[in-house]
Enzyme design. Structure first.
Site, PDB file in Angstrom:
ATOM      1  N   ARG A 162       0.479  -4.145   8.389  1.00  0.00           N
ATOM      2  CA  ARG A 162       1.111  -2.957   8.988  1.00  0.00           C
ATOM      3  C   ARG A 162       1.628  -3.282  10.404  1.00  0.00           C
ATOM      4  O   ARG A 162       1.458  -2.499  11.340  1.00  0.00           O
ATOM      5  CB  ARG A 162       0.127  -1.785   9.077  1.00  0.00           C
ATOM      6  CG  ARG A 162      -0.348  -1.251   7.738  1.00  0.00           C
ATOM      7  CD  ARG A 162       0.793  -0.617   6.952  1.00  0.00           C
ATOM      8  NE  ARG A 162       0.318   0.114   5.796  1.00  0.00           N
ATOM      9  CZ  ARG A 162       0.039  -0.442   4.611  1.00  0.00           C
ATOM     10  NH1 ARG A 162       0.193  -1.740   4.434  1.00  0.00           N
ATOM     11  NH2 ARG A 162      -0.368   0.311   3.611  1.00  0.00           N
ATOM     12  N   SER A 237      -1.334   7.098   5.115  1.00  0.00           N
ATOM     13  CA  SER A 237      -2.535   6.719   5.862  1.00  0.00           C
ATOM     14  C   SER A 237      -2.306   6.996   7.337  1.00  0.00           C
ATOM     15  O   SER A 237      -1.341   6.490   7.915  1.00  0.00           O
ATOM     16  CB  SER A 237      -2.814   5.225   5.720  1.00  0.00           C
ATOM     17  OG  SER A 237      -2.970   4.885   4.377  1.00  0.00           O
ATOM     18  N   GLU A 333      -2.265   4.367  12.480  1.00  0.00           N
ATOM     19  CA  GLU A 333      -1.202   3.535  11.927  1.00  0.00           C
ATOM     20  C   GLU A 333       0.138   4.218  12.213  1.00  0.00           C
ATOM     21  O   GLU A 333       1.172   3.578  12.347  1.00  0.00           O
ATOM     22  CB  GLU A 333      -1.444   3.432  10.414  1.00  0.00           C
ATOM     23  CG  GLU A 333      -0.564   2.481   9.676  1.00  0.00           C
ATOM     24  CD  GLU A 333      -0.093   3.053   8.370  1.00  0.00           C
ATOM     25  OE1 GLU A 333       0.670   4.033   8.388  1.00  0.00           O
ATOM     26  OE2 GLU A 333      -0.469   2.501   7.334  1.00  0.00           O
TER      27      GLU A 333
HETATM   28  N1  EPU Z   1     -12.242   5.168  -0.016  1.00  0.00           N
HETATM   29  C1  EPU Z   1     -13.301   6.048   0.127  1.00  0.00           C
HETATM   30  N2  EPU Z   1     -12.990   7.335   0.482  1.00  0.00           N
HETATM   31  C2  EPU Z   1     -11.738   7.767   0.688  1.00  0.00           C
HETATM   32  C3  EPU Z   1     -10.666   6.854   0.552  1.00  0.00           C
HETATM   33  C4  EPU Z   1     -10.952   5.556   0.202  1.00  0.00           C
HETATM   34  O1  EPU Z   1     -14.448   5.689  -0.056  1.00  0.00           O
HETATM   35  O2  EPU Z   1     -11.561   8.950   0.979  1.00  0.00           O
HETATM   36  C5  EPU Z   1     -12.545   3.805  -0.481  1.00  0.00           C
HETATM   37  C6  EPU Z   1     -12.160   3.699  -1.947  1.00  0.00           C
HETATM   38  O3  EPU Z   1     -13.241   3.931  -2.764  1.00  0.00           O
HETATM   39  C7  EPU Z   1     -11.689   2.279  -2.092  1.00  0.00           C
HETATM   40  C8  EPU Z   1     -11.241   1.883  -0.706  1.00  0.00           C
HETATM   41  O4  EPU Z   1     -11.707   2.889   0.193  1.00  0.00           O
HETATM   42  O5  EPU Z   1     -12.746   1.442  -2.458  1.00  0.00           O
HETATM   43  C9  EPU Z   1      -9.757   1.706  -0.601  1.00  0.00           C
HETATM   44  O6  EPU Z   1      -9.090   2.919  -0.921  1.00  0.00           O
HETATM   45  P1  EPU Z   1      -7.562   2.925  -1.426  1.00  0.00           P
HETATM   46  O7  EPU Z   1      -7.392   2.049  -2.589  1.00  0.00           O
HETATM   47  O8  EPU Z   1      -7.147   4.360  -1.583  1.00  0.00           O
HETATM   48  O9  EPU Z   1      -6.745   2.227  -0.282  1.00  0.00           O
HETATM   49  P2  EPU Z   1      -6.804   2.332   1.306  1.00  0.00           P
HETATM   50  O10 EPU Z   1      -7.312   1.056   1.852  1.00  0.00           O
HETATM   51  O11 EPU Z   1      -7.517   3.574   1.727  1.00  0.00           O
HETATM   52  C10 EPU Z   1      -4.429   1.297   1.638  1.00  0.00           C
HETATM   53  C11 EPU Z   1      -3.156   1.606   2.359  1.00  0.00           C
HETATM   54  C12 EPU Z   1      -2.340   2.649   1.596  1.00  0.00           C
HETATM   55  C13 EPU Z   1      -2.044   2.111   0.213  1.00  0.00           C
HETATM   56  C14 EPU Z   1      -3.378   1.800  -0.473  1.00  0.00           C
HETATM   57  C15 EPU Z   1      -3.207   1.179  -1.831  1.00  0.00           C
HETATM   58  C16 EPU Z   1      -3.615   1.234   4.708  1.00  0.00           C
HETATM   59  C17 EPU Z   1      -3.815   1.844   6.056  1.00  0.00           C
HETATM   60  N3  EPU Z   1      -3.431   2.081   3.696  1.00  0.00           N
HETATM   61  O12 EPU Z   1      -5.244   2.469   1.661  1.00  0.00           O
HETATM   62  O13 EPU Z   1      -1.097   2.790   2.270  1.00  0.00           O
HETATM   63  O14 EPU Z   1      -1.294   3.025  -0.562  1.00  0.00           O
HETATM   64  O15 EPU Z   1      -4.148   0.870   0.319  1.00  0.00           O
HETATM   65  O16 EPU Z   1      -2.757  -0.142  -1.701  1.00  0.00           O
HETATM   66  O17 EPU Z   1      -3.642   0.001   4.597  1.00  0.00           O
HETATM   67  C18 EPU Z   1       0.027   4.064   3.952  1.00  0.00           C
HETATM   68  O18 EPU Z   1       0.066   3.030   4.624  1.00  0.00           O
HETATM   69  O19 EPU Z   1       0.517   5.151   4.378  1.00  0.00           O
HETATM   70  C19 EPU Z   1      -0.644   4.056   2.656  1.00  0.00           C
HETATM   71  C20 EPU Z   1      -0.803   5.165   1.924  1.00  0.00           C
END
Ligand code: EPU
Length: 338
Positions: A162, A237, A333
């Site tokens: 990012r 995010s 972010e």
């Molecule tokens: N999780 C929780 N609780 C929550 C959300 C997530 O426990 O409320 C845990 C989930 O269980 C999972 C882990 O966190 O094990 C990761 O969650 P998720 O797959 O939803 O991905 P993320 O790391 O929260 C990132 C990106 C998203 C992107 C997703 C999928 C960033 C800041 N965000 O989110 O990007 O869609 O991965 O690849 O890196 C964005 O940048 O606006 C965005 C939506």
């Protein structure tokens, strides 16, 4: 080129924050951009495009240039690849659908990301195991000070998680006018290793997925977790996932053995900020006009009449709470426009 006065920016940012631009001008071509940047009567200029990664905290006392330059051109093609130049104002997801309709592979995992193509390199957008940099060849950008167009190679963009040159040394100096991608025409490299994609494909009984199948799976997953900005204002995010070094991670995991994490390299570990925020009890909580989304704690939402300050207030409370509990600093972010 028409300059309007006192225009609400509510429809120009996906958070749906109702601030006003003192002056506003829609830019439909490179020529118009050059002319607008030369307008001496309006010394302060502010750039808006998809508005999907910004939080306005006050009215914008400047000439807002809304970048709406359209066009997709094939620059080169072989049997295996196509080099595609996409103008900055093309809506990202519409452009991804266009590539899939032509059976060009590479962008399918990044389906349904809000925003426009020109802003995608600024934060090296990414989702489900793929980042913009993976198919990026170069971009063109106009230097604000001199109104000259400059080409940036992938190396010059200095992409990170990012992050890019345009968020650091190049911040505020350039307006990206087009992005060039290299996509596959056959032997597409599918990236379905991200757990949720495989689950979704097998739920649909798909064993040999096409790039369109992968895109459809991503669309289903995103719709199940992330609110549609047209229905509930948000900016995806709100925070970055924090990255800890081995020593920091070692003491964190000893105290919190149930924590989720991804190993990035031998020395670096990413902790999902969504998990940290959920553990602190904020998931699904509403505070007046703002709140934390019920299905993904990384997403802050505007229930209708929130101001940027309301959202920032909640963000600060969350950042402090995560620090108090875990001694980890999470940072936004989203670009905060102060
Ligand atoms: N999780 C929780 N609780 C929550 C959300 C997530 O426990 O409320 C845990 C989930 O269980 C999972 C882990 O966190 O094990 C990761 O969650 P998720 O797959 O939803 O991905 P993320 O790391 O929260 C990132 C990106 C998203 C992107 C997703 C999928 C960033 C800041 N965000 O989110 O990007 O869609 O991965 O690849 O890196 C964005 O940048 O606006 C965005 C939506």
């Amino acid at each position: 080129m028409k300059i309007k006065k006192n225009i609400s920016l509510k429809n120009y940012n996906t958070f749906g924050i109702d601030v006003k631009a003192k002056f506003f001008c829609e830019i439909n071509s490179i020529n118009e951009l050059e002319q607008a940047l030369q307008l001496e009567d309006y010394p302060k200029k502010f750039i808006v495009s998809g508005g999907s990664n910004m939080l306005f905290t006050k009215n914008v006392d400047a000439l807002v240039l809304y970048i709406n330059i359209k066009g997709i051109t094939i620059l080169e093609e072989s049997n295996d690849h196509v080099i595609l130049k996409v103008m900055a104002g093309e809506i990202w997801h519409d452009m991804v659908l266009w590539t899939l309709d032509h059976d060009y592979g590479g962008l399918e995992n990044m389906s349904l990301i809000p925003g426009n193509t020109g802003t995608a390199p600024i934060q090296n957008i990414g989702a489900y195991g793929v980042e913009l940099k993976d198919t990026f060849v170069s971009c063109e950008a106009m230097e604000i000070g001199t109104q000259t167009l400059r080409r940036f190679t992938k190396e010059q963009c200095n992409f990170g998680y990012r992050d890019s040159y345009f968020k650091n040394k190049g911040k505020g100096k350039y307006i990206i006018t087009s992005v060039t991608f290299k996509l596959t025409k056959r032997q597409h490299q599918l990236n379905t290793s991200y757990g949720a994609i495989e689950e979704e494909l097998s739920r649909k009984g798909i064993t040999k997925p096409t790039i369109k199948d992968v895109s459809n799976a991503v669309v289903t997953i995103r719709r199940s977790k992330l609110p549609d900005p047209k229905v509930l204002g948000n900016s995806g995010s709100f925070f970055k996932n924090p990255v800890l070094n081995k020593t920091e991670f070692g003491s964190f995991i000893v105290s919190h053995p149930k924590a989720k994490f991804y190993k990035i390299s031998d020395d670096l570990y990413k902790i999902p900020a969504g998990w940290l925020i959920e553990q602190c009890g904020y998931k699904g909580k509403r505070f007046g006009n703002t709140g934390v989304h019920k299905d993904q704690a990384l997403v802050l939402v505007n229930y209708g009449n929130a101001t940027g300050k309301d959202i920032m207030g909640l963000a600060n409370t969350i950042m402090e709470s995560v620090y108090e509990t875990y001694k980890i600093r999470i940072i936004p972010e989203v670009n905060i426009i102060k």
